[in-house]
Design an enzyme around this catalytic site. Sequence first.
Site, short mmCIF file in Angstrom:
data_model
loop_
_atom_site.label_atom_id
_atom_site.label_comp_id
_atom_site.label_asym_id
_atom_site.label_seq_id
_atom_site.Cartn_x
_atom_site.Cartn_y
_atom_site.Cartn_z
N ASP A 203 94.50 74.04 -6.14
CA ASP A 203 93.07 73.72 -6.04
C ASP A 203 92.79 72.90 -4.78
OD1 ASP A 203 90.53 73.72 -7.69
OD2 ASP A 203 90.75 71.56 -7.38
N GLU A 266 93.83 77.33 -2.30
CA GLU A 266 92.38 77.52 -2.30
C GLU A 266 91.81 76.82 -1.08
OE1 GLU A 266 88.24 76.62 -4.72
OE2 GLU A 266 89.82 75.12 -4.59
C1 NOJ Z 1 87.79 74.12 -7.01
C2 NOJ Z 1 87.66 74.80 -8.32
O1 NOJ Z 1 87.79 76.18 -8.13
C3 NOJ Z 1 86.34 74.42 -8.91
O2 NOJ Z 1 86.04 75.15 -10.07
C4 NOJ Z 1 86.36 72.95 -9.20
O3 NOJ Z 1 85.11 72.53 -9.67
C5 NOJ Z 1 86.71 72.16 -7.93
N1 NOJ Z 1 87.83 72.71 -7.25
C6 NOJ Z 1 87.06 70.75 -8.27
O4 NOJ Z 1 88.33 70.73 -8.87
#
Ligand code: NOJ
Length: 535
Positions: A203, A266
């Site tokens: 993440d 990500e």
């Molecule tokens: C990215 C995640 O995909 C998202 O859903 C989340 O709200 C944020 N990171 C914070 O963790």
Amino acid sequence: MDQGDRDWWRHGIFYQVYPRSFQDTNGDGVGDIRGIIERLPYLTRLGVDAVWLSPIFPSPMADFGYDISDYTGIDPLFGTMEDFDELVAAAHEAGLRLILDLVPNHTSDQHPWFIEAKSSRDNPRRNWYIWRDPAADGGPPNNWRSEFGGSAWTFDEASGQYYYHAFLAQQPDLNWRNREVREAIYDVMRFWLGKGVDGFRVDVIWHLIKDAEFRDNPPNPHYREGRPPHETILTQYSTDQPEVHAVISEMRRVTEEFDNRVLIGEIYLPLNRLVAYYGNDLRGAQMPFNFALLSTLWSAHSVEAIIADYERALPPGAWPNWVLGNHDRPRVASRVGPAQAGVAAMLLLTLRGTPTLYYGDEIGLRQLTIAPDQVRDPFEKNVPDIGVGRDGCRTPMQWSADRNAGFSTATPWLPLAHDFVSENVASLEADQASILNFYKAMIALRRKLPQLVSGSYEPVAAQGDILLYRRRGTDGLVVIALNFGAEPAATTSSAIGFNCEILLSTFMDRQGEKLEGMLELRSNEGVILGPYQDV
Ligand code: NOJ
């Protein structure tokens, strides 16, 4: 599944499951691990190779699992550790790899680490998080904004300092400059890798390190009215710092303590900066997620330009990947329009690089409009009415025409689209011409044609609404032609030669049709052509 296949993540198709919305088995309206186990046969029928689960760890659910209070447990809402172990075994048995979501940038404010850190300024865990004194006027230490609205700093009365959170105040950021934090998260990784998980989607990996001096971020000269307020400033000092790459290569080394695992990052950055996340000598993430298709204008020329930019930017040896949807962005069928959903799928599954599908896109799920009293997403709650809400792309999977679409015996945690009576897995599997059967046919063809997986990508100049490219491998050549327009279109490109035939149309009704120089496409149609007599 060949456990010894080092390249599985290059050849495979990834599928994201949002566990809350996949399949409920215990009647609480929220999906669970046993539900995923039950639905594994569906995933193997579809033909995907790896399943990535959004977080299933203990969490107060302020951000639906992206606020973790125990990194090595399973939230009872989703089941037990026994259920999880069973899932790993069942997935592997079915030939599927399992990828977990690692959320190392922040914990929940209910995580014991944060509770300790907050307890006093001299607690040994204090420096596991990011604490700063107030500015001279008593306000936040700098101008950094939370992505979910307001300042990124929350004042802690008891200790007289602010802590930093890139997202909700309930999601304090860990201090990745602290070696102890790194080691603690690396141990978390080892815990799950030891259980047999095949890798992680990490993440917000580009957020991990912040500017050592916490300088103010500059204003965003391109801010557009109607966009969320955090976009009024850039994230120059709060994300994408050079030191992050050393951290990622450490994570990579941890995954390499185990055989054949994958590290996915990500990252929402422009392509030229995104590719830095492959790391020096490709020692970073194997797959920094490429989200370019999530925000592009949906036209042949714009998509052609993105593919070219990406292919050009990739460092030598770096393996590409493509994404059309996820739990944070509007559903692809709504973004590009339902009529283009097949074209979008054919694009995703024929570009060079690993595709990641988002659950439900294969049945054409659309973005659902959520009534104000049914909103669950904290982003929408904090920044209402400008369309940032993510609930609409997280609605329950539509399995059948039964009550609650076969998702749950209870009222689902988010509403279902009314069309579930016709738009569901059971009815679409029975309909030869459905989007679901197109996905299956497309995935099956991809398996038959190695050039679609590992062949080179050769662009042919886009003609009007038609995007054209070839994939060439040792097994020969195929040509892909996608009509992005709502009108019929034709091409006489020399890319389309004699003696080639249609292998697959998005409408699945032209297989075997021979072409003689001219290719005519119906509105919103894509085709794959081959075998092609190379000239
Ligand atoms: C990215 C995640 O995909 C998202 O859903 C989340 O709200 C944020 N990171 C914070 O963790």
